[in-house]
Design an enzyme around this catalytic site. Structure first.
Site, PDB file in Angstrom:
ATOM      1  N   TRP A  85      -1.889  16.350 -12.516  1.00 49.70           N
ATOM      2  CA  TRP A  85      -3.388  15.965 -12.690  1.00 49.70           C
ATOM      3  C   TRP A  85      -3.575  14.321 -13.034  1.00 49.70           C
ATOM      4  O   TRP A  85      -4.432  14.005 -13.444  1.00 49.70           O
ATOM      5  CB  TRP A  85      -4.071  16.836 -13.781  1.00 49.70           C
ATOM      6  CG  TRP A  85      -4.087  17.985 -13.226  1.00 49.70           C
ATOM      7  CD1 TRP A  85      -4.975  18.980 -12.487  1.00 49.70           C
ATOM      8  CD2 TRP A  85      -3.108  19.314 -13.669  1.00 49.70           C
ATOM      9  NE1 TRP A  85      -4.691  20.149 -12.197  1.00 49.70           N
ATOM     10  CE2 TRP A  85      -3.778  20.329 -12.984  1.00 49.70           C
ATOM     11  CE3 TRP A  85      -2.188  19.094 -14.485  1.00 49.70           C
ATOM     12  CZ2 TRP A  85      -3.065  21.760 -13.284  1.00 49.70           C
ATOM     13  CZ3 TRP A  85      -1.297  20.379 -14.432  1.00 49.70           C
ATOM     14  CH2 TRP A  85      -1.674  21.609 -14.038  1.00 49.70           C
ATOM     15  N   ASP A  86      -2.315  13.774 -13.217  1.00 47.91           N
ATOM     16  CA  ASP A  86      -2.340  12.376 -13.562  1.00 47.91           C
ATOM     17  C   ASP A  86      -2.957  12.322 -15.180  1.00 47.91           C
ATOM     18  O   ASP A  86      -3.731  11.302 -15.355  1.00 47.91           O
ATOM     19  CB  ASP A  86      -3.030  11.580 -12.645  1.00 47.91           C
ATOM     20  CG  ASP A  86      -2.889  10.009 -13.026  1.00 47.91           C
ATOM     21  OD1 ASP A  86      -1.886   9.866 -13.760  1.00 47.91           O
ATOM     22  OD2 ASP A  86      -3.603   9.212 -12.536  1.00 47.91           O
ATOM     23  N   TYR A  87      -2.572  13.119 -15.962  1.00 49.69           N
ATOM     24  CA  TYR A  87      -2.756  13.370 -17.418  1.00 49.69           C
ATOM     25  C   TYR A  87      -2.235  12.380 -18.223  1.00 49.69           C
ATOM     26  O   TYR A  87      -1.595  12.777 -19.361  1.00 49.69           O
ATOM     27  CB  TYR A  87      -3.133  14.566 -17.835  1.00 49.69           C
ATOM     28  CG  TYR A  87      -4.511  15.315 -17.260  1.00 49.69           C
ATOM     29  CD1 TYR A  87      -5.605  14.496 -17.391  1.00 49.69           C
ATOM     30  CD2 TYR A  87      -4.605  16.637 -17.154  1.00 49.69           C
ATOM     31  CE1 TYR A  87      -6.857  15.252 -16.852  1.00 49.69           C
ATOM     32  CE2 TYR A  87      -5.646  17.169 -16.589  1.00 49.69           C
ATOM     33  CZ  TYR A  87      -6.777  16.582 -16.321  1.00 49.69           C
ATOM     34  OH  TYR A  87      -8.207  17.017 -15.996  1.00 49.69           O
ATOM     35  N   ASP A  88      -1.474  11.181 -17.808  1.00 42.73           N
ATOM     36  CA  ASP A  88      -0.525  10.575 -18.492  1.00 42.73           C
ATOM     37  C   ASP A  88      -0.950  10.128 -19.967  1.00 42.73           C
ATOM     38  O   ASP A  88      -2.087   9.718 -19.925  1.00 42.73           O
ATOM     39  CB  ASP A  88      -0.131   9.251 -17.570  1.00 42.73           C
ATOM     40  CG  ASP A  88      -1.332   8.414 -17.129  1.00 42.73           C
ATOM     41  OD1 ASP A  88      -2.395   9.202 -16.916  1.00 42.73           O
ATOM     42  OD2 ASP A  88      -1.191   7.244 -17.223  1.00 42.73           O
TER      43      ASP A  88
END
Length: 830
Positions: free
Chosen positions: A497-500
């Site tokens: 989810w690109d929750y970097d």
């Protein structure tokens, strides 16, 4: 007949034309609302739009027929609209904008036709009266009729922490306990005690991005107070001269340093400039000649790193120096007194960070954040542009001797136990998670804390290694002497989810029932705050693994659970529902409702899908980003600004992506890739991302406001002191036209705050181009100033000659759509 004869024919013709025009306008709105309403019903949504559309069509028909029944039909339609609007969202006035503003305008226009209809009118038409009667019955039934379908198909409650931030009762100001040793008490950080270099504390100076490498963003200065802050004035302004020339994307996010009598800044294109801290007059500058071809997402320099030799020879050059990572991947050391390169550092004053990286092209591997200096080791890492290829440059983290520039170690997760450069002919492990944001450090423990992002390509993970699945979206504590992992914790399992992790961790000493504990607070894009014993990695908050939605394109690889902090406030909101859709008019809102019903959405962590769009909420710009949090160690208060926006995404099969011309950065034609698409080459899927979930044409967001907020949390009681929308509507509006409304709508915001011993929060960050001073106890705005460009950078605070200064970089941000600038502005009391 007498009335018609009494009115000049020309006037009757004008009245007739006005009625006809209104009938056409109502018909134009009524047709799509009615047709879209039928579509929404078939998707399981609200019945309101079909009924309101029927009312508009009947009103239009009545106006064409010149009958007063048109007025009665619309009055009934409007009355039903009001009942429905308040049933759905109550007294949430921003949510009422698309529900009531346009219908009210049409009401006024319809009422204005009454004199003309009386002069020109025909007897009420039976068909119009029949529709009026039907509308009256159905709309009078209100929510009980057209809300039934919604009630049966409601979105299940969100998987959120047990105590959502917006439900935690505020603690009255007069009940906030006085500082005393108690659970949650923060002890002001002691000076770093390494055997060599000791980082100065924030106060008269501002020696690091977050004040110090503990990143509390706290100033002990108290000259500016809630009582006198209204007198704050600009005292100097400096412009770097770095502005886009040929359509380049600029967004400088620099938090300056202040050392002795100089303010040290870096420009969007990595020029290091020293200015007089009193006047803003330039002392020197060093230009590393970074080419514009190196600009990644945007040209930005978040900060510099300061170092002073512990026992330098007298008048030795570079006894004090600043270090900077450049967009073209060089680590540079410059003398703080003269601006000259430190010749003994690396090769003539710089180190090539591309060594061992392997295949790359300009804009792909591009550091934007400063090094972190711990125990004479400069820890460096780099942004790697998202979504291009699975075979991307490595996310390797390296430590360099801050005096000589020699590499001390490299942490490459694909080569466990190996800390040297890769063997001849090989590269650091490609595609591994990178650290694009700012690290924090503890000299006493000899640890640096790395907030890691995703493996290369964010939304598909089938080819990730075991090490990548272990360290992706994790906080990693490295020993700066050896480059070995001391401990780590993953905040999102199998992140697609690109929750970097975009926020720097903040280091505090926390008093607990077991005594004082060296702690670290880590904000996340999900709006949760993880708190660790920073020495051991032990959690100091309760974390629960909860079931999350499954499915998507990788059902066999997704984690069945995700970690949720349950005993500390968060900014995570409940799942969105159809009623949360927004826009400028009922048409916008109807479009968003149809999209909502068509999309895959099972709440937080809905997995990526290829068959149709899926809603990601919060989106990748949710929660906290690079600004981090600010902590007052005396009042024991943490201040966090945050975002609250969704994304509307879809995975694209490779064939479809190729037809659309979606090309990776290292191939010809990459510059022509359509906006909002990332190729994710070397995988089966590209990705289309609608960040913020924009409405077509108007550019507004589909989710209702607020889109951002700011909150204060009492760290002793773990209670929310206050939580409010952050950012006014003055620079936002449909079609990109500023509304100039000075009303708190809550805008997207990026960059953090500074808190002071004087009891104030200083922050810009929002899209309204304002910098504010807020009372830390109440959140009340006590002072503000309009910036000449966007303020997407963290402020700094310093003192010289007994005067306390506030300084902010107004550099703007292309992604946030704020004006671009090259300004550094300093404020002080007269």
């Amino acid at each position: 007949m007498r009335n018609s004869l009494a009115v000049p024919p020309a006037r009757n013709r004008a009245a007739s034309a006005a009625v006809t025009t209104l009938a056409v306008v109502v018909l134009i709105f009524g047709m799509p609302i009615f047709a879209g309403g039928i579509w929404l019903i078939l998707l399981g949504g609200s019945w309101y739009y079909a009924l309101a559309g029927a009312g508009l069509l009947a009103t239009s028909y009545g106006l064409f027929r010149r009958t007063m029944a048109a007025v009665w039909v619309y009055l009934l339609t409007f009355a039903g609209t009001v009942v429905w609007a308040f049933w759905e969202v109550g007294f949430n006035w921003w949510a009422q904008v698309p529900r009531l503003v346009a219908p009210t305008l049409i009401l006024l226009l319809v009422l204005a036709t009454i004199p003309a209809l009386r002069r020109l009118g025909a007897p009420a038409h039976r068909g119009v009266l029949s529709v009026a009667a039907l509308m009256g019955v159905m709309l009078a039934m209100g929510p009980s009729f057209y809300g039934a379908a919604q009630a049966q198909d409601a979105t299940p409650p969100s998987i959120t922490p047990d105590t959502p931030a917006d439900q935690v009762p505020d603690t009255p100001v007069d009940q906030i306990p006085e500082p005393a040793p108690a659970p949650g008490t923060i002890i002001p950080e002691t000076p770093d005690a390494a055997a060599s270099f000791t980082m100065p504390e924030a106060g008269a100076d501002w020696p690091a991005y977050g004040g110090s490498h503990h990143a509390t963003r706290y100033s002990p200065l108290d000259q500016i107070t809630p009582q006198n802050v209204s007198g704050l004035r600009r005292v100097w302004e400096f412009r770097t001269g770095d502005m886009p020339q040929d359509g380049e994307r600029y967004s400088n996010q620099n938090t300056p340093l202040k050392i002795d009598d100089q303010v040290l800044i870096c420009s969007a294109m990595n020029k290091i400039i020293a200015v007089d801290a009193r006047t803003g007059e330039e002392n020197w500058r060093y230009d590393p000649q970074v080419p514009t071809e190196a600009i990644p997402y945007n040209a930005t320099c978040r900060g510099l790193a300061y170092y002073a030799s512990p026992s330098p020879p007298e008048d030795a050059p570079c006894a004090q120096r600043v270090l900077m990572n450049t967009l073209d991947a060089r680590l540079i050391a410059v003398d703080i007194r003269t601006g000259a390169l430190c010749e003994g550092f690396g090769t003539g004053g710089s180190v090539d960070m591309k060594e061992g990286i392997g295949h790359t092209v300009p804009r792909w591997y591009a550091p934007t954040s400063p090094p972190t200096v711990v125990r004479n080791i400069a820890v460096v890492h780099s942004q790697v542009r998202d979504g291009q290829r699975r075979d991307a440059p490595s996310g390797v983290v390296r430590g360099y001797d801050v005096e000589t520039g020699e590499m001390a170690w490299a942490w490459d997760m694909g080569r466990p136990g190996e800390t040297g450069p890769p063997p001849e002919g090989e590269t650091y492990t490609r595609g591994t998670p990178n650290v694009w944001t700012i690290s924090s450090g503890d000299n006493d423990l000899g640890l640096v804390y790395l907030p890691l992002g995703n493996s290369s390509v964010d939304y598909w993970g089938a080819t990730r290694s075991e090490a990548e699945n272990e360290y992706s979206t994790a906080l990693v504590a490295l020993d700066v002497e050896t480059g070995q992992v001391a401990w780590h914790y993953q905040t999102v399992h199998y992140d697609v989810w690109d929750y970097d992790l975009g926020s720097q961790g903040s280091l505090i000493d926390l008093e607990t029932e077991a005594g004082s504990v060296p702690a670290l607070i880590l904000p996340t894009k999900l709006g949760m705050f993880f708190i660790f014993n920073r020495e051991t990695g032990e959690l100091l908050v309760e974390v629960e693994e909860r079931p999350v939605p499954q499915g998507g394109v990788e059902p066999e690889r997704l984690s069945p659970t995700q970690p949720f902090v349950v005993d500390f406030p968060s900014t995570l909101k409940p799942d969105i529902e159809e009623r949360d859709m927004w826009g400028m008019t009922p048409l916008d809102q109807l479009w968003c409702r149809i999209q909502f019903r068509q999309a895959n959405y099972d709440g937080i962590y809905t997995p990526p899908s290829v068959d149709r769009d899926w809603i990601q909420y919060p989106g990748y710009n949710g929660g906290s980003d690079w600004g981090g949090v600010a902590i007052d160690p005396v009042r024991r208060v943490m201040v966090a600004n945050y975002n609250d926006t969704p994304n509307f995404n879809r995975l694209l099969p490779r064939e479809e992506a190729e037809r659309l011309g979606v090309v990776p950065i290292d191939e010809p034609g990459a510059e022509d890739t359509p906006a909002g698409y990332n190729p994710q080459s070397d995988t089966p899927y590209a990705i289309k991302v609608n960040a913020g979930w924009r409405v077509p044409f108007t550019g507004l967001l589909c989710k209702e406001p607020p889109y951002g907020g700011i909150m204060a949390i009492d760290l002793a009681t773990r209670q929310v002191l206050w939580d409010k929308p952050f950012g006014t509507a003055r620079k936002n509006g449909p079609f990109g036209i500023p509304s100039m409304l000075p009303l708190d709508i809550g805008t997207p915001n990026n960059a953090g705050a500074v808190v002071t011993a004087g009891g104030l929060i200083f922050i810009a960050a929002a899209t309204d181009d304002l910098i504010r001073a807020m009372d830390i106890e109440t959140g009340e705005v006590l002072w503000e100033d309009r910036l000449p460009a966007g303020g997407q950078a963290g402020p700094a605070m310093y003192e010289i000659d007994g005067v306390q200064y506030l300084i902010i970089n107004a550099g703007g941000h292309n992604f946030m759509e704020t004006p671009i600038g090259d300004y550094f502005i300093a404020y002080a009391l007269p």
